[in-house]
Design an enzyme around this catalytic site. Structure first.
Site, mmCIF file in Angstrom:
data_model
loop_
_atom_site.group_PDB
_atom_site.id
_atom_site.type_symbol
_atom_site.label_atom_id
_atom_site.label_comp_id
_atom_site.label_asym_id
_atom_site.label_seq_id
_atom_site.Cartn_x
_atom_site.Cartn_y
_atom_site.Cartn_z
ATOM 1 C CE LYS A 203 -25.089 43.360 43.658
ATOM 2 N NZ LYS A 203 -25.621 44.278 42.660
ATOM 3 C CB CYS A 257 -30.306 41.603 41.288
ATOM 4 S SG CYS A 257 -28.923 41.495 40.157
HETATM 5 N N1 LIG Z 1 -26.450 41.258 34.957
HETATM 6 C C1 LIG Z 1 -26.538 42.187 35.894
HETATM 7 O O1 LIG Z 1 -27.224 43.192 35.716
HETATM 8 C C2 LIG Z 1 -25.793 42.050 37.211
HETATM 9 C C3 LIG Z 1 -25.736 43.156 38.069
HETATM 10 C C4 LIG Z 1 -25.026 43.051 39.263
HETATM 11 C C5 LIG Z 1 -24.394 41.853 39.584
HETATM 12 N N2 LIG Z 1 -24.473 40.773 38.729
HETATM 13 C C6 LIG Z 1 -23.777 39.549 39.109
HETATM 14 O O2 LIG Z 1 -22.700 39.319 38.197
HETATM 15 C C7 LIG Z 1 -22.475 37.904 38.047
HETATM 16 C C8 LIG Z 1 -22.524 37.550 36.565
HETATM 17 O O3 LIG Z 1 -23.815 37.850 36.074
HETATM 18 P P1 LIG Z 1 -24.145 37.933 34.522
HETATM 19 O O4 LIG Z 1 -25.494 38.608 34.439
HETATM 20 O O5 LIG Z 1 -22.995 38.490 33.781
HETATM 21 O O6 LIG Z 1 -24.282 36.369 34.168
HETATM 22 P P2 LIG Z 1 -24.438 35.719 32.700
HETATM 23 O O7 LIG Z 1 -25.195 34.492 32.908
HETATM 24 O O8 LIG Z 1 -24.910 36.766 31.746
HETATM 25 O O9 LIG Z 1 -22.932 35.377 32.259
HETATM 26 C C9 LIG Z 1 -22.117 34.501 32.910
HETATM 27 C C10 LIG Z 1 -21.159 33.861 31.908
HETATM 28 O O10 LIG Z 1 -20.250 33.056 32.633
HETATM 29 C C11 LIG Z 1 -19.986 31.865 31.869
HETATM 30 N N3 LIG Z 1 -19.458 30.855 32.775
HETATM 31 C C12 LIG Z 1 -20.092 30.112 33.704
HETATM 32 N N4 LIG Z 1 -19.227 29.346 34.375
HETATM 33 C C13 LIG Z 1 -18.007 29.592 33.858
HETATM 34 C C14 LIG Z 1 -16.692 29.107 34.138
HETATM 35 N N5 LIG Z 1 -16.474 28.221 35.128
HETATM 36 N N6 LIG Z 1 -15.660 29.568 33.391
HETATM 37 C C15 LIG Z 1 -15.886 30.495 32.432
HETATM 38 N N7 LIG Z 1 -17.086 30.980 32.122
HETATM 39 C C16 LIG Z 1 -18.138 30.546 32.843
HETATM 40 C C17 LIG Z 1 -21.324 31.563 31.237
HETATM 41 O O11 LIG Z 1 -21.183 30.735 30.101
HETATM 42 C C18 LIG Z 1 -21.844 32.977 30.882
HETATM 43 O O12 LIG Z 1 -21.444 33.361 29.576
HETATM 44 C C19 LIG Z 1 -23.541 37.226 38.895
HETATM 45 O O13 LIG Z 1 -23.025 36.937 40.157
HETATM 46 C C20 LIG Z 1 -24.624 38.287 39.006
HETATM 47 O O14 LIG Z 1 -25.418 38.122 40.160
HETATM 48 C C21 LIG Z 1 -25.160 40.863 37.545
#
Ligand SMILES: NC(=O)c1ccc[n+]([C@@H]2O[C@H](COP(=O)([O-])OP(=O)(O)OC[C@H]3O[C@@H](n4cnc5c(N)ncnc54)[C@H](O)[C@@H]3O)[C@@H](O)[C@H]2O)c1
Length: 421
Positions: A203, A257
């Site tokens: 990744k 990212c």
């Molecule tokens: N958004 C993308 O396009 C994308 C693509 C590939 C990988 N990722 C990875 O996926 C992961 C999540 O990204 P995202 O964009 O969904 O983040 P985001 O910020 O949109 O959402 C994360 C959610 O998790 C919640 N949260 C935080 N701590 C928590 C806990 N302890 N218990 C429960 N809920 C909790 C937050 O309130 C939030 O709603 C990250 O590691 C990111 O790097 C994201």
């Protein structure tokens, strides 16, 4: 396997929850944000993603998807919480740790636990597995622990969640197989089974590959500026080689990212990760490079008016996270030499800490318009609107997206082609 508990209902967790619910799983989504939970239980969402409101509404109305502030017993747990970097660029895995600790009391023998968050190499082995060991589980025998990274493109998440090939890395081979089974009911793309650390590295290398290649293009742009060559022509010609794919130069690399993930590798292997670190440094140098060129382009004017167009890290989105354009704007505003106006049709005032202007306000009496994002609006600029309003019609296109060339009424400079400067 019937029930899935998904921790974190953001851009990744929420669509994942909805897609699993649509496929027939009973899904409980967990978030620390009360508003997210409250709205989801009414079938509503706060994030913007194509098609997601409809899929979520249907899943909630069918009773297959609901939200909670607390995890509950399930057959599989999926962690999709944020993994940002600290100020010093080291990975912040605190959210993953806290999510894992939160589910421990609800996990039973035989359950599958998957981390979808992007994580540094060895996080499953060295950080997540020990949390379960301390709670009395043998993480290699009692549960099935895996990393399944996400590679969706915002705007196409619902399609790509289903159609993309998925990497599933297990702490053990059995864990990888059990985790792969969870996805088989929803994913039509290939499911590629491996070890957890290999999935973590794969990744990170996907985004690092792109970051390094953009750094190479940015370095090429700087070299071409020194030597009086058009980098865009060089790229076009070199890419006619059947095995060459040079990327495009620009004002830097942003987003949560590309600008973040390579640091997860550098942190774990700082001596070996030379090119990855240097690429980050080159891409981070681009905002200052852009500003240096702006200074050169306006050196003959005492207090130049500069219109900065575009704040997002890529075109046609509203996301300004880690955007190099924000750094450029903030540094330009701090510089008393410039009168700066900022325009972005996709960004709302509350997203930024400086005032935004309309197109007309921004270009009025400007000595220079700088394009920092390739929004469609900037790809089809009305040249007469610029030449009629600007004090000196000069454009600096850092995204090479306007398609404009220098002529009698307009001067155009580009990153990668500064021959006229
Ligand atoms: N958004 C993308 O396009 C994308 C693509 C590939 C990988 N990722 C990875 O996926 C992961 C999540 O990204 P995202 O964009 O969904 O983040 P985001 O910020 O949109 O959402 C994360 C959610 O998790 C919640 N949260 C935080 N701590 C928590 C806990 N302890 N218990 C429960 N809920 C909790 C937050 O309130 C939030 O709603 C990250 O590691 C990111 O790097 C994201």
């Amino acid at each position: 396997m019937q029930k899935i508990c998904i921790i974190g209902l953001g851009y990744i967790g929420l669509p994942t929850a909805a897609v699993f619910a649509r496929a027939g799983y009973d899904v409980v989504g967990v978030d620390v944000n009360e508003k997210v939970v409250e709205l989801l239980n009414k079938g509503e969402i706060i994030i913007e993603e194509t098609g997601l409101p409809e899929v979520v509404k249907e899943a909630v109305e069918s009773g297959k998807l609901r939200a909670s502030l607390e995890p509950e017993a399930a057959d599989a747990f999926i962690i999709a919480v944020p993994t940002p970097v600290h100020e010093d660029h080291s990975a912040n895995v605190d959210y993953v740790v806290s999510a894992a600790q939160k589910i421990v009391p609800h996990v039973k023998k035989g359950d599958v636990v998957i981390v979808e968050s992007t994580i540094p190499p060895r996080t499953i082995d060295d950080i997540v597995a020990p949390i379960f060991r301390e709670a009395g589980f043998d993480p290699e025998q009692d549960i099935h622990l895996a990393h399944c990274p996400e590679r969706v493109l915002p705007g196409r998440i619902l399609i790509e969640l289903v159609e993309n090939a998925r990497i599933v890395g297990g702490l053990t081979p059995a864990a990888a197989q059990k985790a792969a089974d969870v996805y088989r009911r929803v994913v039509t793309g290939d499911i590629l089974v491996t070890e957890a650390v290999t999935a973590e590295m794969s990744k990170l290398m996907e985004n690092t590959f792109r970051d390094v290649n953009i750094a190479l293009a940015n370095e090429l742009a700087k070299i071409c500026a020194e030597l009086g060559v058009d980098a865009h022509k060089v790229i076009e010609l070199a890419n006619r080689h059947p095995r060459v794919n040079l990327h495009q130069p620009g004002p830097g690399v942003g987003g949560h990212c590309l600008a973040v993930d390579p640091y997860f590798i550098v942190e774990k292997a700082p001596a070996a990760a030379q090119m990855i670190k240097l690429s980050r440094d080159i891409n981070n140098s681009m905002p200052d490079y852009v500003i240096d060129q702006i200074i050169r382009m306006t050196s003959d004017i005492e207090r130049p008016s500069v219109a900065l167009f575009g704040l997002t890290y890529k075109g046609n989105i509203d996301d300004v996270r880690e955007s190099p354009a924000i750094e450029i704007v903030e540094k330009m505003i701090e510089n008393p030499r410039f009168n700066v106006r900022v325009h972005d049709p996709h960004v709302r005032t509350e997203q930024v800490s400086f005032p935004l202007s309309s197109f007309e306000e921004a270009v009025e009496s400007a000595h220079l318009v700088v394009i920092l994002a390739d929004h469609n609006e900037f790809k089809s600029l009305d040249v007469s609107k610029l030449t009629n309003s600007m004090a000196r019609p000069v454009i600096f296109d850092t995204k090479n997206c306007t398609g404009l060339e220098s002529g009698s009424s307009l001067t155009v400079h580009k990153i990668g082609d500064l021959r006229g400067l």
